[in-house]
Design an enzyme around this catalytic site. Structure first.
Site, PDB file in Angstrom:
ATOM      1  N   GLU B 120       0.870  -1.179   0.000  1.00  0.00           N
ATOM      2  CA  GLU B 120       0.000   0.000   0.000  1.00  0.00           C
ATOM      3  C   GLU B 120       0.902   1.223   0.000  1.00  0.00           C
ATOM      4  O   GLU B 120       2.103   1.098   0.267  1.00  0.00           O
ATOM      5  CB  GLU B 120      -0.894   0.014   1.256  1.00  0.00           C
ATOM      6  N   ASP B 229       8.020 -16.288  -0.122  1.00  0.00           N
ATOM      7  CA  ASP B 229       9.109 -17.268  -0.218  1.00  0.00           C
ATOM      8  C   ASP B 229       9.159 -17.814  -1.648  1.00  0.00           C
ATOM      9  O   ASP B 229      10.224 -17.879  -2.268  1.00  0.00           O
ATOM     10  CB  ASP B 229       8.856 -18.394   0.793  1.00  0.00           C
ATOM     11  N   ILE B 327      29.752  -1.358 -20.920  1.00  0.00           N
ATOM     12  CA  ILE B 327      30.550  -1.985 -21.986  1.00  0.00           C
ATOM     13  C   ILE B 327      30.033  -1.570 -23.364  1.00  0.00           C
ATOM     14  O   ILE B 327      30.814  -1.414 -24.311  1.00  0.00           O
ATOM     15  CB  ILE B 327      30.527  -3.528 -21.805  1.00  0.00           C
ATOM     16  N   GLU B 353       9.741  -8.269  -3.381  1.00  0.00           N
ATOM     17  CA  GLU B 353       9.763  -9.497  -2.551  1.00  0.00           C
ATOM     18  C   GLU B 353      10.743  -9.344  -1.391  1.00  0.00           C
ATOM     19  O   GLU B 353      11.437 -10.284  -1.011  1.00  0.00           O
ATOM     20  CB  GLU B 353      10.144 -10.754  -3.363  1.00  0.00           C
TER      21      GLU B 353
HETATM   22  C1  LIG Z   1       8.021  -3.432 -10.701  1.00  0.00           C
HETATM   23  C2  LIG Z   1       7.411  -3.645  -9.351  1.00  0.00           C
HETATM   24  C3  LIG Z   1       6.426  -4.619  -9.188  1.00  0.00           C
HETATM   25  C4  LIG Z   1       5.802  -4.788  -7.950  1.00  0.00           C
HETATM   26  N1  LIG Z   1       4.788  -5.699  -7.828  1.00  0.00           N
HETATM   27  C5  LIG Z   1       4.120  -5.831  -6.661  1.00  0.00           C
HETATM   28  C6  LIG Z   1       3.004  -6.723  -6.549  1.00  0.00           C
HETATM   29  O1  LIG Z   1       2.651  -7.442  -7.491  1.00  0.00           O
HETATM   30  N2  LIG Z   1       2.331  -6.768  -5.371  1.00  0.00           N
HETATM   31  C7  LIG Z   1       2.701  -6.013  -4.307  1.00  0.00           C
HETATM   32  O2  LIG Z   1       2.061  -6.115  -3.257  1.00  0.00           O
HETATM   33  N3  LIG Z   1       3.753  -5.141  -4.366  1.00  0.00           N
HETATM   34  C8  LIG Z   1       4.464  -5.035  -5.527  1.00  0.00           C
HETATM   35  N4  LIG Z   1       5.534  -4.157  -5.621  1.00  0.00           N
HETATM   36  C9  LIG Z   1       5.848  -3.316  -4.482  1.00  0.00           C
HETATM   37  C10 LIG Z   1       7.109  -3.762  -3.756  1.00  0.00           C
HETATM   38  O3  LIG Z   1       6.860  -4.945  -3.052  1.00  0.00           O
HETATM   39  C11 LIG Z   1       7.551  -2.610  -2.848  1.00  0.00           C
HETATM   40  O4  LIG Z   1       8.050  -1.611  -3.709  1.00  0.00           O
HETATM   41  C12 LIG Z   1       8.587  -3.016  -1.832  1.00  0.00           C
HETATM   42  O5  LIG Z   1       8.004  -3.807  -0.839  1.00  0.00           O
HETATM   43  C13 LIG Z   1       9.238  -1.801  -1.171  1.00  0.00           C
HETATM   44  O6  LIG Z   1       8.281  -0.939  -0.671  1.00  0.00           O
HETATM   45  P1  LIG Z   1       8.312   0.622  -1.050  1.00  0.00           P
HETATM   46  O7  LIG Z   1       8.466   0.758  -2.522  1.00  0.00           O
HETATM   47  O8  LIG Z   1       7.155   1.277  -0.403  1.00  0.00           O
HETATM   48  O9  LIG Z   1       9.663   1.166  -0.404  1.00  0.00           O
HETATM   49  P2  LIG Z   1       9.898   1.610   1.116  1.00  0.00           P
HETATM   50  O10 LIG Z   1       9.444   0.536   2.034  1.00  0.00           O
HETATM   51  O11 LIG Z   1       9.380   2.989   1.328  1.00  0.00           O
HETATM   52  O12 LIG Z   1      11.494   1.640   1.150  1.00  0.00           O
HETATM   53  C14 LIG Z   1      12.248   2.675   0.524  1.00  0.00           C
HETATM   54  C15 LIG Z   1      13.725   2.324   0.693  1.00  0.00           C
HETATM   55  O13 LIG Z   1      14.053   2.248   2.082  1.00  0.00           O
HETATM   56  C16 LIG Z   1      14.624   0.992   2.369  1.00  0.00           C
HETATM   57  N5  LIG Z   1      14.206   0.584   3.715  1.00  0.00           N
HETATM   58  C17 LIG Z   1      12.948   0.351   4.171  1.00  0.00           C
HETATM   59  N6  LIG Z   1      12.978  -0.019   5.452  1.00  0.00           N
HETATM   60  C18 LIG Z   1      14.280  -0.030   5.828  1.00  0.00           C
HETATM   61  C19 LIG Z   1      14.969  -0.310   7.036  1.00  0.00           C
HETATM   62  N7  LIG Z   1      14.295  -0.708   8.112  1.00  0.00           N
HETATM   63  N8  LIG Z   1      16.307  -0.199   7.064  1.00  0.00           N
HETATM   64  C20 LIG Z   1      16.999   0.183   5.966  1.00  0.00           C
HETATM   65  N9  LIG Z   1      16.415   0.472   4.781  1.00  0.00           N
HETATM   66  C21 LIG Z   1      15.061   0.366   4.727  1.00  0.00           C
HETATM   67  C22 LIG Z   1      14.104   0.048   1.298  1.00  0.00           C
HETATM   68  O14 LIG Z   1      14.958  -1.052   1.117  1.00  0.00           O
HETATM   69  C23 LIG Z   1      14.089   0.961   0.087  1.00  0.00           C
HETATM   70  O15 LIG Z   1      15.375   1.021  -0.447  1.00  0.00           O
HETATM   71  C24 LIG Z   1       6.185  -3.982  -6.842  1.00  0.00           C
HETATM   72  C25 LIG Z   1       7.206  -3.032  -7.004  1.00  0.00           C
HETATM   73  C26 LIG Z   1       7.810  -2.860  -8.226  1.00  0.00           C
HETATM   74  C27 LIG Z   1       8.891  -1.827  -8.361  1.00  0.00           C
END
Ligand SMILES: Cc1cc2nc3c(=O)[nH]c(=O)nc-3n(C[C@H](O)[C@H](O)[C@H](O)COP(=O)(O)OP(=O)(O)OC[C@H]3O[C@@H](n4cnc5c(N)ncnc54)[C@H](O)[C@@H]3O)c2cc1C
Lengths: 92, 378
Positions: B120, B229, B327, B353
């Site tokens: 979300e 998983d 490259i 994931e």
């Molecule tokens: C192409 C694509 C397809 C997707 N498909 C799906 C789907 O089918 N279903 C679905 O439910 N979701 C989907 N997603 C969503 C995806 O699962 C989320 O983007 C992901 O879980 C990260 O959440 P966020 O983008 O809100 O980043 P955020 O959680 O806001 O994180 C932003 C950054 O902060 C870092 N971060 C967060 N918490 C911490 C911490 N505690 N310590 C250090 N660093 C941290 C993260 O690693 C990231 O680099 C998709 C995303 C993409 C890009």
């Protein structure tokens, strides 16, 4: 400590004396700490987000049982003694 | 179980039925329906489903190798396989008998396409912050909330939605023709651009209580964990495919591009670059093979080793694709070449994931020290 992957039939049906140390060792390894036999480890704050599935996978393989959706009840898995009782029910 | 097909067959399938459509799909932002049809016709939407339920019953390594070949050809097609199979995996593991018997064969035959809605806008890495609600009234539940980033949400016929019920976080299966379900296409995502992403709103959607997968309250700890998983395993292999494609493209280019009087491949610094990406791709594949071996054995350590594989393979994919762009020089940033797409798609594997940061946190909770041969967990 190294365990064989599966128990023989007799061993599998044996009581808590065999299962408890086995499960205790698995939980201690997974949570990186010792737990008492009646301690609710879900209340300790040490349970990792993967632990629920790791525990189920371990129990299924070790005791050749199948954990079903209706078995998903935290009381079945929250203490070492409850896990042993759950396995015994599944095997009976 | 399906008789293991040689890797060559998977490669031929992916190169003939998927690769030619990868670029047009990417440019159009829409996976060519012929690709979906090719996956369906070959049974590749039911890879992990047992034959008794209409699937191919593939072993994890065969499934992984197929996924790598599809990922090498087109990450958007691989993403379809990933989300469709991760929903199938969750239902196979936790779905009630009736739902399993009715829905799983239809998914395996590709008569239904599944998507997964966990994220979300305010609940990304921290999935436990989700605010989609599931309210129970007698034999019915009512679902309200908004999900984002749903891959293949534009064409899915059923979505596994993770929401919050009185008992805690809960998983429900939602047919896409449910009144109150609205989808909005997301068209500006540049990674996995043909992933047909959607935002989905659920406006008090009424469903039978039997739509719940597993038990209420176990939606995150068990159902989503099972789905993720599987998703990690699939993404890891997809990343291996990207790394392989980047390595092959880099060698092909370096063998023909001449500067300073000889081909790039003969320059010592270029050889070092090519060697490093080739080794990274091989290492990623080896970790995926190990995860596959443990999954095949039903070992509890498979969950952790799958995370290790996904973490390493996604990094290898980004590294190899980034190097491939480098490259190729200026050509590497042209849409005509496929390497810039590889880099965009590789980056996605580090975010979804469980991002690499989140996997470091999760793996940090594990005792990875004394267990390298897997003897304890088997
Ligand atoms: C192409 C694509 C397809 C997707 N498909 C799906 C789907 O089918 N279903 C679905 O439910 N979701 C989907 N997603 C969503 C995806 O699962 C989320 O983007 C992901 O879980 C990260 O959440 P966020 O983008 O809100 O980043 P955020 O959680 O806001 O994180 C932003 C950054 O902060 C870092 N971060 C967060 N918490 C911490 C911490 N505690 N310590 C250090 N660093 C941290 C993260 O690693 C990231 O680099 C998709 C995303 C993409 C890009």
């Amino acid at each position: 400590m190294v365990f064989s992957n599966t128990f023989e039939g007799e061993e599998r049906k044996a009581g808590a004396s065999l299962k408890l140390p086995d499960i205790r060792a698995f939980v201690a390894k997974s949570l990186m700490r010792e737990v008492a036999d009646d301690e609710n480890f879900f209340e300790t704050g040490f349970v990792t987000s993967m632990f629920g599935m790791q525990l189920i996978t371990f129990l299924e393989k070790r005791y050749e049982i199948e954990v079903l959706d209706e078995d998903l009840d935290l009381t079945n898995f929250c203490t070492l003694n409850n896990i042993v009782a759950f396995i015994d029910r599944k095997l009976s | 179980m399906e008789k293991q097909r040689p890797l060559e067959q998977y490669r031929r399938f992916a190169q003939e039925a998927i690769a030619p459509m990868a670029k047009p799909s990417d440019l159009a932002g829409r996976l060519d329906p012929a690709v979906v049809e090719a996956l369906r016709a070959n049974g590749f939407l039911g890879c992990i489903t047992p034959t008794a339920l209409g699937g191919l019953g593939m072993d994890p390594i065969s499934y992984g190798q197929l996924t790598a070949e599809v990922g090498r050809a087109c990450s958007s097609a691989r993403t379809l396989m990933t989300v469709h199979h991760l929903v199938s995996a969750a239902i196979l593991r936790w779905g009630g008998g009736e739902v399993k018997a009715r829905l799983v064969p239809r998914l395996a035959r590709g008569e239904e396409i599944a998507a997964f809605a966990l994220s979300e806008s305010e609940a990304g890495s921290d999935a436990s912050a989700l605010s989609t609600t599931i309210r129970r009234e007698g034999d019915y539940i009512f679902l309200s909330g908004e999900k984002c980033w749903v891959s293949f949400g534009q064409i899915a016929s059923v979505i596994l939605v993770i929401g919050r019920a009185a008992e805690g976080i809960t998983a429900v299966l939602v047919p896409c023709d449910t009144p109150g379900l609205h989808r909005h296409a997301v068209t500006s995502m540049v990674g996995v651009r043909a992933g047909m992403m959607a935002e989905i709103t659920f406006d008090n959607c009424k469903l039978p209580a039997t739509a719940i997968v597993g038990r209420a309250g176990f939606g995150l700890s068990h159902v989503a964990t099972t789905a993720l998983d599987h998703g990690r395993y699939s993404v890891a292999w997809g990343a291996v495919g990207i790394a392989d494609a980047a390595v092959c493209a880099s060698y092909a280019f370096a063998k023909t591009r001449e500067q300073f009087g000889s081909v790039l491949k003969d320059k010592p610094l270029m050889r070092a670059r090519l060697t490093r990406i080739s080794v990274a791709a091989r290492a990623a594949r080896a970790l995926c093979m190990e995860a596959g071996r443990l999954r095949n054995a039903g070992a509890p350590s498979a969950i952790v080793e799958t995370m290790v594989a996904k973490y390493a393979a996604s990094k290898a994919a980004v590294y190899a694709a980034n190097e491939a762009v480098h490259i190729h020089g200026a050509r590497g940033l042209m849409e005509e070449q496929q390497v810039e797409r590889l880099l965009r798609d590789a980056k996605v594997t580090e975010i979804i994931e469980g991002s690499s940061d989140i996997l470091e946190l999760l793996l940090g909770e594990q005792d990875l020290g004394g267990d390298l041969d897997g003897s304890f967990f088997g």
